[in-house]
Design a protein around this motif. Structure first.
Motif, mmCIF file in Angstrom:
data_model
loop_
_atom_site.group_PDB
_atom_site.id
_atom_site.type_symbol
_atom_site.label_atom_id
_atom_site.label_comp_id
_atom_site.label_asym_id
_atom_site.label_seq_id
_atom_site.Cartn_x
_atom_site.Cartn_y
_atom_site.Cartn_z
ATOM 1 N N GLY A 1 54.587 89.734 -14.999
ATOM 2 C CA GLY A 1 53.077 90.365 -15.125
ATOM 3 C C GLY A 1 51.848 89.488 -15.698
ATOM 4 N N ARG A 2 52.116 88.135 -15.570
ATOM 5 C CA ARG A 2 51.214 87.127 -16.136
ATOM 6 C C ARG A 2 51.029 86.178 -15.132
ATOM 7 N NH1 ARG A 2 49.152 87.207 -21.012
ATOM 8 N NH2 ARG A 2 49.959 88.761 -22.718
ATOM 9 N N PHE A 3 49.736 85.608 -15.030
ATOM 10 C CA PHE A 3 49.581 84.141 -14.347
ATOM 11 C C PHE A 3 49.994 83.109 -15.161
ATOM 12 C CE2 PHE A 3 46.789 86.240 -11.132
ATOM 13 C CZ PHE A 3 47.630 85.728 -9.890
ATOM 14 N N LEU A 4 50.733 82.193 -15.014
ATOM 15 C CA LEU A 4 51.283 80.911 -15.715
ATOM 16 C C LEU A 4 50.587 79.960 -15.009
ATOM 17 C CD1 LEU A 4 55.000 81.889 -16.572
ATOM 18 C CD2 LEU A 4 53.077 82.724 -17.661
ATOM 19 N N LEU A 5 49.704 79.215 -15.783
ATOM 20 C CA LEU A 5 49.042 77.915 -15.501
ATOM 21 C C LEU A 5 49.303 76.976 -16.201
ATOM 22 C CD1 LEU A 5 46.792 76.626 -13.503
ATOM 23 C CD2 LEU A 5 45.047 77.226 -15.058
ATOM 24 N N ARG A 6 49.774 75.780 -15.667
ATOM 25 C CA ARG A 6 50.266 74.578 -16.448
ATOM 26 C C ARG A 6 48.929 74.100 -17.033
ATOM 27 N NH1 ARG A 6 53.804 70.287 -13.147
ATOM 28 N NH2 ARG A 6 52.199 69.125 -14.260
ATOM 29 N N ARG A 7 49.216 73.703 -18.576
ATOM 30 C CA ARG A 7 47.781 73.302 -19.232
ATOM 31 C C ARG A 7 47.076 72.227 -18.506
ATOM 32 N NH1 ARG A 7 46.892 75.489 -24.098
ATOM 33 N NH2 ARG A 7 49.536 75.963 -24.359
ATOM 34 N N ASP A 8 48.009 71.142 -18.020
ATOM 35 C CA ASP A 8 47.302 70.039 -17.629
ATOM 36 C C ASP A 8 46.779 70.084 -16.468
ATOM 37 O OD1 ASP A 8 49.773 70.682 -16.406
ATOM 38 O OD2 ASP A 8 50.494 68.231 -16.340
ATOM 39 N N HIS A 9 46.728 71.277 -15.804
ATOM 40 C CA HIS A 9 45.995 71.696 -14.449
ATOM 41 C C HIS A 9 44.759 72.413 -14.543
ATOM 42 C CE1 HIS A 9 49.418 69.901 -12.860
ATOM 43 N NE2 HIS A 9 49.292 70.171 -11.492
ATOM 44 N N VAL A 10 44.573 72.867 -15.985
ATOM 45 C CA VAL A 10 43.316 73.759 -16.233
ATOM 46 C C VAL A 10 42.140 73.200 -15.677
ATOM 47 C CG1 VAL A 10 41.721 74.585 -17.959
ATOM 48 C CG2 VAL A 10 44.123 74.614 -18.198
ATOM 49 N N ASP A 11 41.823 71.989 -15.434
ATOM 50 C CA ASP A 11 40.466 71.327 -14.777
ATOM 51 C C ASP A 11 40.548 71.637 -13.412
ATOM 52 O OD1 ASP A 11 39.736 70.446 -17.277
ATOM 53 O OD2 ASP A 11 40.386 68.439 -16.946
ATOM 54 N N SER A 12 41.504 71.700 -12.574
ATOM 55 C CA SER A 12 41.794 72.007 -11.379
ATOM 56 C C SER A 12 42.006 73.665 -10.959
ATOM 57 C CB SER A 12 42.654 71.260 -10.593
ATOM 58 O OG SER A 12 42.505 70.063 -10.834
ATOM 59 N N GLY A 13 41.789 74.418 -12.240
ATOM 60 C CA GLY A 13 42.160 76.021 -12.030
ATOM 61 C C GLY A 13 41.617 76.429 -10.741
ATOM 62 N N MET A 14 40.433 76.489 -10.420
ATOM 63 C CA MET A 14 39.778 77.111 -9.538
ATOM 64 C C MET A 14 40.507 76.785 -8.062
ATOM 65 S SD MET A 14 35.962 77.390 -8.556
ATOM 66 C CE MET A 14 35.347 78.311 -9.981
ATOM 67 N N GLU A 15 40.541 75.590 -7.768
ATOM 68 C CA GLU A 15 41.375 75.311 -6.385
ATOM 69 C C GLU A 15 42.727 75.517 -6.603
ATOM 70 O OE1 GLU A 15 40.040 73.908 -3.828
ATOM 71 O OE2 GLU A 15 38.250 74.523 -4.690
ATOM 72 N N ILE A 16 43.285 75.550 -7.751
ATOM 73 C CA ILE A 16 44.788 75.959 -7.711
ATOM 74 C C ILE A 16 44.962 77.488 -7.647
ATOM 75 C CG2 ILE A 16 46.791 76.403 -9.412
ATOM 76 C CD1 ILE A 16 46.124 73.637 -10.518
ATOM 77 N N PHE A 17 44.054 78.413 -8.173
ATOM 78 C CA PHE A 17 44.020 79.961 -7.732
ATOM 79 C C PHE A 17 43.744 80.254 -6.382
ATOM 80 C CE2 PHE A 17 44.601 80.835 -12.271
ATOM 81 C CZ PHE A 17 44.878 82.208 -12.194
ATOM 82 N N LYS A 18 42.666 79.357 -5.765
ATOM 83 C CA LYS A 18 42.257 79.563 -4.293
ATOM 84 C C LYS A 18 43.429 79.360 -3.357
ATOM 85 C CE LYS A 18 37.275 78.518 -4.611
ATOM 86 N NZ LYS A 18 36.191 77.799 -4.272
ATOM 87 N N ASN A 19 44.256 78.090 -3.796
ATOM 88 C CA ASN A 19 45.501 77.743 -2.844
ATOM 89 C C ASN A 19 46.435 78.921 -3.064
ATOM 90 O OD1 ASN A 19 46.960 75.984 -1.295
ATOM 91 N ND2 ASN A 19 48.217 75.942 -3.059
ATOM 92 N N PHE A 20 46.549 79.569 -4.155
ATOM 93 C CA PHE A 20 47.490 80.661 -4.370
ATOM 94 C C PHE A 20 47.108 81.776 -3.637
ATOM 95 C CE2 PHE A 20 48.726 84.548 -6.378
ATOM 96 C CZ PHE A 20 50.035 84.749 -6.828
ATOM 97 N N TYR A 21 46.129 82.082 -3.393
ATOM 98 C CA TYR A 21 45.352 83.219 -2.856
ATOM 99 C C TYR A 21 45.624 83.087 -1.187
ATOM 100 C CZ TYR A 21 43.431 85.459 -7.077
ATOM 101 O OH TYR A 21 42.929 85.753 -8.115
ATOM 102 N N ARG A 22 45.337 81.774 -0.837
ATOM 103 C CA ARG A 22 45.501 81.550 0.442
ATOM 104 C C ARG A 22 47.119 81.661 0.885
ATOM 105 N NH1 ARG A 22 42.277 76.679 -1.054
ATOM 106 N NH2 ARG A 22 39.980 77.161 -0.523
ATOM 107 N N THR A 23 47.982 80.782 0.053
ATOM 108 C CA THR A 23 49.369 80.861 0.607
ATOM 109 C C THR A 23 49.847 82.288 0.536
ATOM 110 O OG1 THR A 23 49.485 78.632 -0.447
ATOM 111 C CG2 THR A 23 51.389 79.939 -0.160
ATOM 112 N N LYS A 24 49.588 82.749 -0.556
ATOM 113 C CA LYS A 24 50.285 84.341 -0.872
ATOM 114 C C LYS A 24 49.444 85.191 0.351
ATOM 115 C CE LYS A 24 52.863 83.654 -3.990
ATOM 116 N NZ LYS A 24 54.661 83.546 -4.050
#
Length: 238
Positions: free
Chosen positions: A113-136
């Motif tokens: 029930g949560r999105f878990l994002l690695r803290r060392d990837h916060v600066d790339s958060g937007m692209e990481i989320f976009k990639n999640f939506y694209r893949t899923k």
């Protein structure tokens, strides 16, 4: 929501106080749209008749004003999400809180029930989320396309989840389908509507009565989902 990829380069025009983008293609009719970003688009056949285009704009002036006013009201407050603990992110209509973690194999996962994002990837958060939506999204959309296409008696070509400027989705004249990654923020029923909408363009290129009849046969309450997109689309972003 869709049109052929054979459109020529768009050109900006002004008719009195209405600015619009003109796109020409191998189509038979002239259509006017209010895009997802609030811009006005006219799609016209080649060669186009500027006097006819301006006549259509004049005839639809009240409709344009009404729809632009509604767009401005719905989009007055834009959503800007931050990649911090507790921020909410939409996925298939549900809001999931973000939790920053120090260790996990993938940069981003949806778990318990949560999105878990690695803290060392916060600066790339937007692209990481976009990639999640694209893949899923690609897997989910392909499943639903496979379900609905036979019901509508149509086929389709390649499928992509990507960044689309103004539209939720598009269907090319060859049957290739493109979906905005933001579609994956919508509830499943709304996503189904977007998919059915594009499949209907395999039967009818324009949004005429036959087109909407084709949508209605598969999704009788489609107008409810159209309304949902109009009233919630501004909140589907990062």
């Amino acid at each position: 929501m869709s049109d052929s990829s054979t459109d020529n380069e768009a050109s900006l025009h002004q008719y009195q106080d209405i600015q619009y983008s003109l796109k020409q293609s191998n189509r038979k009719t002239t259509s006017l749209f209010i895009e997802r970003d609030g811009s006005v688009t006219v799609r016209a056949p080649l060669p186009y008749d500027m006097a006819k285009i301006e006549s259509i704009i004049e005839q639809k002036r009240s409709w344009i004003y009404r729809n632009l006013a509604e767009w401005e009201d719905l989009n007055r407050v834009q959503v800007h999400r931050e990649f911090v603990n507790g921020e909410g992110f939409l996925y298939l209509g549900r809001n999931y809180r973000l939790q920053l973690v120090d260790e996990q194999d993938e940069a981003l996962v949806l778990k318990n029930g949560r999105f878990l994002l690695r803290r060392d990837h916060v600066d790339s958060g937007m692209e990481i989320f976009k990639n999640f939506y694209r893949t899923k999204g690609l897997d989910r959309i392909n499943q639903r396309l496979t379900h609905f296409a036979p019901k509508m008696g149509v086929t389709f070509g390649s499928v992509r989840v990507m960044e689309l400027q103004h539209r939720w989705a598009s269907c090319t004249s060859k049957g290739d389908l493109n979906f905005h990654w933001r579609c994956l923020m919508a509830p499943l029923a709304v996503l189904d509507y977007i998919i059915i909408h594009e499949l209907a363009h395999r039967l009818y290129r324009n949004h005429d009565a036959k087109f909407w009849d084709a949508v209605d046969k598969v999704l009788p309450d489609y107008q409810r989902h159209v309304s949902w997109l109009r009233h919630n689309g501004a909140g589907m972003g990062l």
